[in-house]
Design an enzyme around this catalytic site. Sequence first.
Site, PDB file in Angstrom:
ATOM      1  N   HIS A  17       0.938  -1.195  -0.078  1.00  0.00           N
ATOM      2  CA  HIS A  17      -0.061   0.004   0.068  1.00  0.00           C
ATOM      3  C   HIS A  17       0.903   1.413   0.032  1.00  0.00           C
ATOM      4  CE1 HIS A  17      -3.003  -2.734   2.335  1.00  0.00           C
ATOM      5  NE2 HIS A  17      -3.706  -2.543   1.153  1.00  0.00           N
ATOM      6  N   LYS A  41     -15.179  -8.165   3.348  1.00  0.00           N
ATOM      7  CA  LYS A  41     -14.326  -8.670   4.311  1.00  0.00           C
ATOM      8  C   LYS A  41     -14.684  -8.161   5.920  1.00  0.00           C
ATOM      9  CE  LYS A  41     -10.628  -7.644   1.420  1.00  0.00           C
ATOM     10  NZ  LYS A  41      -9.444  -6.520   0.996  1.00  0.00           N
ATOM     11  N   ARG A  90      -2.075  -5.813  -8.548  1.00  0.00           N
ATOM     12  CA  ARG A  90      -0.900  -6.643  -8.144  1.00  0.00           C
ATOM     13  C   ARG A  90      -0.652  -7.620  -9.154  1.00  0.00           C
ATOM     14  NH1 ARG A  90      -3.062  -8.294  -2.562  1.00  0.00           N
ATOM     15  NH2 ARG A  90      -4.913  -8.155  -3.857  1.00  0.00           N
ATOM     16  N   SER A 128      -2.961  -7.785   2.727  1.00  0.00           N
ATOM     17  CA  SER A 128      -3.024  -7.769   4.117  1.00  0.00           C
ATOM     18  C   SER A 128      -3.462  -8.834   4.705  1.00  0.00           C
ATOM     19  CB  SER A 128      -4.159  -6.481   4.255  1.00  0.00           C
ATOM     20  OG  SER A 128      -3.883  -5.344   3.880  1.00  0.00           O
TER      21      SER A 128
HETATM   22  O1  PNS Z   1      -8.571  -2.703   0.299  1.00  0.00           O
HETATM   23  P1  PNS Z   1      -9.889  -3.427  -0.531  1.00  0.00           P
HETATM   24  O2  PNS Z   1     -10.606  -4.134   0.672  1.00  0.00           O
HETATM   25  O3  PNS Z   1      -9.483  -4.008  -1.880  1.00  0.00           O
HETATM   26  O4  PNS Z   1     -10.516  -1.920  -0.930  1.00  0.00           O
HETATM   27  C1  PNS Z   1     -12.080  -1.876  -1.351  1.00  0.00           C
HETATM   28  C2  PNS Z   1     -12.801  -0.761  -1.223  1.00  0.00           C
HETATM   29  C3  PNS Z   1     -12.914  -0.797   0.394  1.00  0.00           C
HETATM   30  C4  PNS Z   1     -12.162   0.283  -1.782  1.00  0.00           C
HETATM   31  C5  PNS Z   1     -14.215  -1.074  -1.688  1.00  0.00           C
HETATM   32  O5  PNS Z   1     -14.879  -2.159  -0.795  1.00  0.00           O
HETATM   33  C6  PNS Z   1     -15.282   0.223  -1.608  1.00  0.00           C
HETATM   34  O6  PNS Z   1     -14.959   1.083  -2.521  1.00  0.00           O
HETATM   35  N1  PNS Z   1     -15.940   0.177  -0.320  1.00  0.00           N
HETATM   36  C7  PNS Z   1     -16.697   1.216  -0.228  1.00  0.00           C
HETATM   37  C8  PNS Z   1     -18.130   1.109  -0.521  1.00  0.00           C
HETATM   38  C9  PNS Z   1     -18.488   1.239  -1.853  1.00  0.00           C
HETATM   39  O7  PNS Z   1     -18.204   2.289  -2.489  1.00  0.00           O
HETATM   40  N2  PNS Z   1     -18.972   0.097  -2.617  1.00  0.00           N
HETATM   41  C10 PNS Z   1     -19.126  -0.054  -4.200  1.00  0.00           C
HETATM   42  C11 PNS Z   1     -17.852  -0.323  -4.909  1.00  0.00           C
HETATM   43  S1  PNS Z   1     -18.238  -0.212  -6.604  1.00  0.00           S
END
Ligand code: PNS
Length: 165
Positions: A17, A41, A90, A128
């Site tokens: 990150h 998650k 990645r 993570s």
């Molecule tokens: O580190 P991650 O878990 O891959 O990040 C994913 C994250 C948190 C960026 C994604 O789940 C997210 O955008 N969550 C916020 C809620 C949202 O906007 N959901 C619609 C995504 S299109």
Amino acid sequence: MRLAICPGSFDPVTYGHLDIIERASRAFDRVVVAVFTNPQKTPLFSVEERVEMLRQAIAHLPNVEVDASSGLLSDYALHRGAGVIVKGLRAISDFEAEFQMARMNKKLAPGVETLFMMTANEYSYLSSSLVKEVARFGGCVAQLVPEAVAARLKEKYPQPPSGGR
Ligand code: PNS
């Protein structure tokens, strides 16, 4: 001013990150690292803990701030006036989910672009989830996360004195 959001669950922040955040901080005037909820998650660390670890980790980057939101990323980007969402890629395996999210975010906020940065080679295997798994079973995570994060992982996963065979 070109403002970018680096979103993620950061549970916890890793050197992978940080590589993306540092590169984004050189490409944009200002970067907001935003801790979001990923409904897929179950986090180990609270939002407050994740924000605190991130703040320590980015303290050397003057144009980067850390924030948290429990809403939609697209709404947050609009609210902050950010034109860009920066995400790390990645491997090809990341692509499908990231592609879907980028498309959905574009639908919800057409003026906000998602930019992908390829993760540095040395961190291409890092996540993570894997870091937590290594820490949980007593492995060394010193090369994978900042020292303060490694210490917190030790608190979450105390090891028996024998090393737990
Ligand atoms: O580190 P991650 O878990 O891959 O990040 C994913 C994250 C948190 C960026 C994604 O789940 C997210 O955008 N969550 C916020 C809620 C949202 O906007 N959901 C619609 C995504 S299109």
